[in-house]
Design a protein around this motif. Structure first.
Motif, PDB file in Angstrom:
ATOM      1  N   LYS A  46       5.663 -10.632  17.315  1.00  0.00           N
ATOM      2  CA  LYS A  46       5.383 -10.439  16.169  1.00  0.00           C
ATOM      3  C   LYS A  46       3.576 -11.566  16.165  1.00  0.00           C
ATOM      4  O   LYS A  46       2.668 -11.198  16.429  1.00  0.00           O
TER       5      LYS A  46
ATOM      6  N   SER B 148       2.835  -6.400  19.885  1.00  0.00           N
ATOM      7  CA  SER B 148       3.076  -5.271  19.511  1.00  0.00           C
ATOM      8  C   SER B 148       3.874  -4.119  20.301  1.00  0.00           C
ATOM      9  O   SER B 148       3.719  -4.289  21.260  1.00  0.00           O
TER      10      SER B 148
ATOM     11  N   THR C 165       5.433  -1.270  16.270  1.00  0.00           N
ATOM     12  CA  THR C 165       6.096  -2.212  15.274  1.00  0.00           C
ATOM     13  C   THR C 165       3.702  -3.067  14.871  1.00  0.00           C
ATOM     14  O   THR C 165       3.674  -3.557  14.287  1.00  0.00           O
TER      15      THR C 165
ATOM     16  N   HIS D 231       2.345  -0.935  13.297  1.00  0.00           N
ATOM     17  CA  HIS D 231       1.801  -0.797  11.628  1.00  0.00           C
ATOM     18  C   HIS D 231       2.757  -1.335  11.446  1.00  0.00           C
ATOM     19  O   HIS D 231       3.774  -1.565  11.442  1.00  0.00           O
ATOM     20  N   GLY D 232       2.212  -1.888   9.617  1.00  0.00           N
ATOM     21  CA  GLY D 232       3.583  -2.005   8.846  1.00  0.00           C
ATOM     22  C   GLY D 232       4.257  -1.452   8.235  1.00  0.00           C
ATOM     23  O   GLY D 232       4.219  -0.372   8.725  1.00  0.00           O
ATOM     24  N   GLY D 233       5.717  -1.947   7.881  1.00  0.00           N
ATOM     25  CA  GLY D 233       7.007  -0.887   7.363  1.00  0.00           C
ATOM     26  C   GLY D 233       7.274  -0.059   8.424  1.00  0.00           C
ATOM     27  O   GLY D 233       8.773   0.449   7.772  1.00  0.00           O
TER      28      GLY D 233
END
Length: 309
Positions: free
Chosen positions: A60, A65, A75, A77-79
């Protein structure tokens, strides 16, 4: 644009240090060749939650990603890290279950005196029916080694020198290799099962069995190269030599703070602890074998500790 397909066949996913394909992919990420990784599932990527999260965070930071197809996690995207943690724990537990089943199967076979030999000792091969048979060319060398040591009273060092100088067997011989041959019960047709075992804790380590789990000695189940009496004489002689000459030396399987972590800058081999005039020193293992191969001299343990501090 496809950079490459990175594969590790038959390699455990619990440790990244043994996965050449995986490490090559990470290296390419560090070199800026990759900005997106697509993998089948988290269990294919890694089966160690600590390693998985560490690598994902490193990638990251590099702007790389990862998309996991089965779990539909990206990865980019958040969360995603919470879900990744849950799936990584499941993958790790699956690996532990498989490992426990394998160890149970092995120990059950050992109790029955059955063992599927993965790596054959020198002097043995498998035929077209996958049966273990004697390789007569190599067996002659094994018999010669036993004869030189037991009957001719030639030291292991002199045996190594003779074999290497005359290019016997078209290979490089070492004292450790000769000692392993002179103490291997398979050459007289027997098998001692569970000399080593894999730990139950994670990550797994293969360690020598010092009475932690049962061992089983099975007679006359392996092709015989020498007589049992010859092996007994060889082991007895090695034991007496160890008592006579190695009183001041520590056992090779004893663990010290610098064991297996000090490398020789000259030849790359590990350093070994050795007592010289009752003072502990660390010396290159190749230097101990032959000073002409490596001329790096011993360093005192105190100096090594001072350097570390």
């Amino acid at each position: 644009v496809l950079v490459d397909i990175y594969v590790d066949e038959g390699i455990t996913g619990t440790r990244t240090d043994k996965r050449d394909g995986f490490n090559r992919m990470i290296e390419d990420c560090n070199n800026g060749k990759i900005d997106r990784i697509i993998t089948k599932s988290i269990s294919r990527f890694a089966r160690n939650i600590i390693e998985t999260l560490r690598v994902i965070r490193e990638l990251k930071a590099l702007g790389v990603s990862i998309y996991f197809e089965n779990e539909n996690i990206d990865t980019a995207h958040g969360g995603s890290e919470v879900l990744l943690s849950i799936y990584s724990i499941l993958a790790e537990n699956e690996s532990k279950t498989i490992a426990l089943n394998q160890r149970w199967g092995f120990r059950t076979r050992a109790e029955k005196g059955i063992y599927n030999q993965p790596h054959l000792p020198y002097g043995y091969v498998r035929n077209e029916n996958n049966e273990i048979i004697i390789n007569e060319e190599e067996a002659k060398i094994v018999r010669m080694i036993f004869d030189m040591y037991v009957n001719q009273d030639i030291s292991t060092l002199k045996i190594v020198e003779y074999l290497n100088c005359n290019n016997i067997g078209n290979r490089k011989w070492s004292r450790n290799g000769i000692t392993l041959i002179l103490t291997n019960e398979r050459y007289c047709g027997d098998m001692l099962l569970q000399k080593k075992y894999t730990t139950d804790d994670f990550p797994y380590r293969l360690i020598r069995n010092k009475g932690d789990i049962p061992q089983y000695y099975v007679y006359d189940v392996f092709p015989k190269t020498i007589e049992r009496d010859m092996l007994k004489k060889s082991i007895d002689k090695l034991s007496k030599a160890k008592e006579k000459y190695n009183k001041n030396q520590v056992q090779s399987n004893k663990i010290y703070p610098f064991t297996s972590i000090v490398n020789c800058t000259n030849c790359g081999h590990k350093f070994k602890r050795k007592m010289i005039r009752k003072i502990p020193y660390w010396t290159c293992t190749k230097h101990l074998e032959d000073k002409n191969i490596c001329d790096i001299k011993a360093i005192s343990e105190q100096e090594l500790m001072d350097g570390f501090v």
